[in-house]
Design an enzyme around this catalytic site. Structure first.
Site, PDB file in Angstrom:
ATOM      1  N   ARG A 220       0.850  -1.199   0.000  1.00  7.09           N
ATOM      2  CA  ARG A 220       0.000   0.000   0.000  1.00  7.09           C
ATOM      3  C   ARG A 220       0.886   1.250   0.000  1.00  7.09           C
ATOM      4  O   ARG A 220       0.602   2.221  -0.687  1.00  7.09           O
ATOM      5  CB  ARG A 220      -0.922  -0.005   1.233  1.00  7.09           C
ATOM      6  CG  ARG A 220      -2.085  -0.968   1.104  1.00  7.09           C
ATOM      7  CD  ARG A 220      -3.094  -0.790   2.221  1.00  7.09           C
ATOM      8  NE  ARG A 220      -2.681  -1.409   3.462  1.00  7.09           N
ATOM      9  CZ  ARG A 220      -2.881  -2.688   3.769  1.00  7.09           C
ATOM     10  NH1 ARG A 220      -3.504  -3.480   2.922  1.00  7.09           N
ATOM     11  NH2 ARG A 220      -2.485  -3.171   4.930  1.00  7.09           N
ATOM     12  N   PHE A 236      -9.745  -6.473  -7.612  1.00  3.39           N
ATOM     13  CA  PHE A 236      -9.933  -7.282  -6.398  1.00  3.39           C
ATOM     14  C   PHE A 236      -9.690  -6.370  -5.175  1.00  3.39           C
ATOM     15  O   PHE A 236      -8.817  -6.613  -4.350  1.00  3.39           O
ATOM     16  CB  PHE A 236      -8.968  -8.483  -6.353  1.00  3.39           C
ATOM     17  CG  PHE A 236      -9.035  -9.364  -7.562  1.00  3.39           C
ATOM     18  CD1 PHE A 236      -9.902 -10.452  -7.598  1.00  3.39           C
ATOM     19  CD2 PHE A 236      -8.219  -9.109  -8.665  1.00  3.39           C
ATOM     20  CE1 PHE A 236      -9.953 -11.284  -8.720  1.00  3.39           C
ATOM     21  CE2 PHE A 236      -8.272  -9.923  -9.793  1.00  3.39           C
ATOM     22  CZ  PHE A 236      -9.136 -11.021  -9.819  1.00  3.39           C
ATOM     23  N   ASP A 258     -14.610  -5.331  -7.465  1.00  5.97           N
ATOM     24  CA  ASP A 258     -14.671  -6.484  -6.567  1.00  5.97           C
ATOM     25  C   ASP A 258     -16.017  -7.163  -6.771  1.00  5.97           C
ATOM     26  O   ASP A 258     -17.025  -6.519  -7.044  1.00  5.97           O
ATOM     27  CB  ASP A 258     -14.502  -6.058  -5.109  1.00  5.97           C
ATOM     28  CG  ASP A 258     -14.051  -7.217  -4.231  1.00  5.97           C
ATOM     29  OD1 ASP A 258     -12.858  -7.262  -3.863  1.00  5.97           O
ATOM     30  OD2 ASP A 258     -14.889  -8.102  -3.930  1.00  5.97           O
ATOM     31  N   SER A 259     -16.020  -8.488  -6.619  1.00  7.22           N
ATOM     32  CA  SER A 259     -17.269  -9.225  -6.803  1.00  7.22           C
ATOM     33  C   SER A 259     -18.137  -9.187  -5.548  1.00  7.22           C
ATOM     34  O   SER A 259     -19.272  -9.633  -5.569  1.00  7.22           O
ATOM     35  CB  SER A 259     -16.966 -10.672  -7.205  1.00  7.22           C
ATOM     36  OG  SER A 259     -16.137 -11.260  -6.227  1.00  7.22           O
ATOM     37  N   ASP A 306      -4.877  -8.121  -7.266  1.00  2.00           N
ATOM     38  CA  ASP A 306      -4.612  -8.799  -5.989  1.00  2.00           C
ATOM     39  C   ASP A 306      -5.715  -9.839  -5.727  1.00  2.00           C
ATOM     40  O   ASP A 306      -6.534  -9.671  -4.818  1.00  2.00           O
ATOM     41  CB  ASP A 306      -4.567  -7.749  -4.863  1.00  2.00           C
ATOM     42  CG  ASP A 306      -4.178  -8.362  -3.525  1.00  2.00           C
ATOM     43  OD1 ASP A 306      -3.558  -9.444  -3.518  1.00  2.00           O
ATOM     44  OD2 ASP A 306      -4.507  -7.760  -2.485  1.00  2.00           O
ATOM     45  N   CYS A 346      -1.183 -14.873  -3.871  1.00  2.00           N
ATOM     46  CA  CYS A 346      -1.061 -15.212  -2.442  1.00  2.00           C
ATOM     47  C   CYS A 346      -1.240 -16.718  -2.258  1.00  2.00           C
ATOM     48  O   CYS A 346      -1.537 -17.188  -1.171  1.00  2.00           O
ATOM     49  CB  CYS A 346      -2.056 -14.425  -1.601  1.00  2.00           C
ATOM     50  SG  CYS A 346      -3.764 -14.724  -2.025  1.00  2.00           S
TER      51      CYS A 346
HETATM   52  N1  SAH Z   1      -6.510  -5.956  -2.350  1.00  2.00           N
HETATM   53  C1  SAH Z   1      -7.291  -6.181  -1.163  1.00  2.00           C
HETATM   54  C2  SAH Z   1      -7.442  -7.642  -0.814  1.00  2.00           C
HETATM   55  C3  SAH Z   1      -8.006  -8.492  -1.921  1.00  2.00           C
HETATM   56  S1  SAH Z   1      -8.674  -9.977  -1.341  1.00  2.00           S
HETATM   57  C4  SAH Z   1      -6.672  -5.407   0.008  1.00  2.00           C
HETATM   58  O1  SAH Z   1      -5.479  -5.051  -0.066  1.00  2.00           O
HETATM   59  O2  SAH Z   1      -7.356  -5.181   1.009  1.00  2.00           O
HETATM   60  C5  SAH Z   1      -9.458 -10.581  -2.736  1.00  2.00           C
HETATM   61  C6  SAH Z   1     -10.768  -9.868  -3.080  1.00  2.00           C
HETATM   62  O3  SAH Z   1     -11.165 -10.393  -4.329  1.00  2.00           O
HETATM   63  C7  SAH Z   1     -11.919 -10.105  -2.137  1.00  2.00           C
HETATM   64  O4  SAH Z   1     -12.454  -8.870  -1.725  1.00  2.00           O
HETATM   65  C8  SAH Z   1     -12.973 -10.862  -2.981  1.00  2.00           C
HETATM   66  O5  SAH Z   1     -14.292 -10.438  -2.702  1.00  2.00           O
HETATM   67  C9  SAH Z   1     -12.580 -10.491  -4.376  1.00  2.00           C
HETATM   68  N2  SAH Z   1     -12.867 -11.448  -5.451  1.00  2.00           N
HETATM   69  C10 SAH Z   1     -12.764 -12.795  -5.424  1.00  2.00           C
HETATM   70  N3  SAH Z   1     -12.976 -13.313  -6.649  1.00  2.00           N
HETATM   71  C11 SAH Z   1     -13.225 -12.259  -7.478  1.00  2.00           C
HETATM   72  C12 SAH Z   1     -13.507 -12.135  -8.869  1.00  2.00           C
HETATM   73  N4  SAH Z   1     -13.549 -13.210  -9.673  1.00  2.00           N
HETATM   74  N5  SAH Z   1     -13.684 -10.896  -9.380  1.00  2.00           N
HETATM   75  C13 SAH Z   1     -13.633  -9.793  -8.590  1.00  2.00           C
HETATM   76  N6  SAH Z   1     -13.372  -9.864  -7.264  1.00  2.00           N
HETATM   77  C14 SAH Z   1     -13.165 -11.066  -6.728  1.00  2.00           C
END
Ligand code: SAH
Length: 402
Positions: A220, A236, A258-259, A306, A346
């Site tokens: 970040r 994401f 985000d989904s 991410d 991850c």
């Molecule tokens: N970057 C964030 C953490 C990401 S965690 C941070 O630093 O706080 C992964 C995220 O991806 C979650 O919020 C989840 O809801 C989302 N997610 C999972 N599969 C997805 C998809 N196919 N498309 C969009 N978002 C997705």
């Protein structure tokens, strides 16, 4: 440091501990805390899963103390390597873990205080969300140690609350239910944490992980450093950790995808909390693959990917590799020339070398020039013990796409 197994355990333990097969004490000598079922010669009579036992080499030397669960192929985890009694070792390791975080972050409001095996406290995660703590327990042995851990944490830190968030699927294998709830004190929800001048609301109940992605702290900061004047895509996004960092670093605008609409609702609250103008961001509740796929060109100067762990077990590796490749290909093939891509995996089962290969394949497929500017790992409060490389899971590359 005393070498484990240099003294006899003494008659009082003979026949009362777990005995390893000949030669299998080698991993303990290498200071690794795991004991797989195949390494065990015998359990003592009236053995109980989840209790702590002394562990002996086949030759009868005491090599440490650990807890075991015969339901799991990763059967035993040592809480003490060597002669130190288990309770003393646990107290020492906990104190050391807390001290390390003070050294790297001072009194950070939100940080991981204990990172399981990396801190020689297998099965335990402790995160600080000021003014309290969140603990996550993943094994039966640590579940039995919970009262001791709560007592020690209360004593050492005096938190306003301790909340348990043991929502890890691996508990099933241990014969444990997932659970969450308040263990001590009172929980003020939402919590508001301040990370280097950015405020985030954290709802512990119902949240992902222990509430916040602490493992991306330095990333970040990186985004904040490079975001000035840039149009940023936070793919994401969860509750907007990267998006808010980009805006704090003077990004011209940020799109969050985000989904999960709950995650985006909280991202909106975080934007308001930090007084970012509505016109500086857009929340897009969509599948990230579909989002990328449906636009021929991406207008961003910085794209962040991410995703959640695509490979949760070894058997997922191949399929997960394809998903990472597709995701990175979709982004690279649509990105502007001379733009940046910050991409992560991850998944423990996709190691750094493999992830780099996947990026290579994606670049080739997209027909783009791709340069690694820097490569990264999980935050400083998620250390990896040199004796336990299995804790290394998060890798990221900052790439320049031309
Ligand atoms: N970057 C964030 C953490 C990401 S965690 C941070 O630093 O706080 C992964 C995220 O991806 C979650 O919020 C989840 O809801 C989302 N997610 C999972 N599969 C997805 C998809 N196919 N498309 C969009 N978002 C997705």
């Amino acid at each position: 440091m005393k070498k484990p197994g240099t003294e006899r355990g003494g008659k009082q333990f003979e026949g009362r501990g777990v005995v390893l097969k000949p030669g299998r004490e080698k991993s303990v000598h290498n200071r690794h805390q795991w004991i797989f079922s195949g390494a065990i010669q015998s359990f003592p009579p009236a053995f109980t899963d989840g209790k702590i036992y002394p562990v002996f080499s086949a030759g009868g030397l005491l090599v440490g103390y650990g807890y075991f669960n015969r339901k799991c192929s990763l059967t035993g985890r040592l809480v003490s390597l060597g002669q130190t009694g288990p309770e003393e070792a646990i107290r020492k390791n906990l104190t050391k873990a807390i001290r390390l975080r003070e050294k790297v972050y001072g009194q950070a409001e939100a940080c991981r205080l204990v990172n399981g095996e990396s801190d020689s406290l297998p099965g335990l995660v402790v995160d600080r969300y000021q003014p309290g703590l969140v603990i996550q327990i993943s094994t039966l042995g640590m579940e039995n140690l919970k009262p001791l851990m709560v007592q020690l944490l209360s004593e050492l830190i005096k938190p306003a609350f301790i909340y348990e968030k043991s929502m890890v699927p691996s508990r099933k294998e241990e014969g444990l239910e997932e659970k969450e709830g308040l263990l001590t004190g009172q929980l003020p929800e939402p919590l508001i944490i301040n990370e280097q001048g950015i405020k985030f609301k954290v709802y512990l109940t119902g949240a992902q992980k222990t509430g916040f992605f602490l493992d991306q702290r330095e990333m970040r900061q990186l985004v904040r450093e490079i975001a000035a004047e840039k149009k940023v895509l936070d793919g994401f996004s969860y509750t907007g950790g990267f998006a808010l960092s980009a805006l704090k670093g003077q990004a011209s605008r940020v799109d969050l995808v985000d989904s999960s609409h709950q995650a985006l609702d909280l991202a909106r609250e975080n934007m308001a909390l930090n007084v970012f103008r509505d016109s500086s961001f857009r929340l897009i509740n969509q599948d990230m693959f579909a989002f990328l796929n449906e636009q021929p060109k991406l207008p961003y100067d910085l794209v962040i990917l991410d995703p959640p762990a695509f490979a949760k077990k070894k058997a997922d590796q191949r399929q997960a590799s394809r998903a990472y490749q597709r995701l990175n290909y979709l982004a690279m093939s649509r990105m502007k020339a001379e733009s940046f891509l910050l991409t992560f995996s991850c998944s423990y089962y996709i190691n750094r070398e493999l992830f780099q290969k996947i990026i290579f394949q994606a670049a080739l497929q997209a027909g783009r020039q791709v340069k690694i500017i820097t490569s990264n790992r999980q935050a400083y409060d998620h250390p990896v013990s040199i004796f336990h490389p299995e804790s290394d899971y998060l890798k990221g590359f900052l790439l320049y796409i031309s």
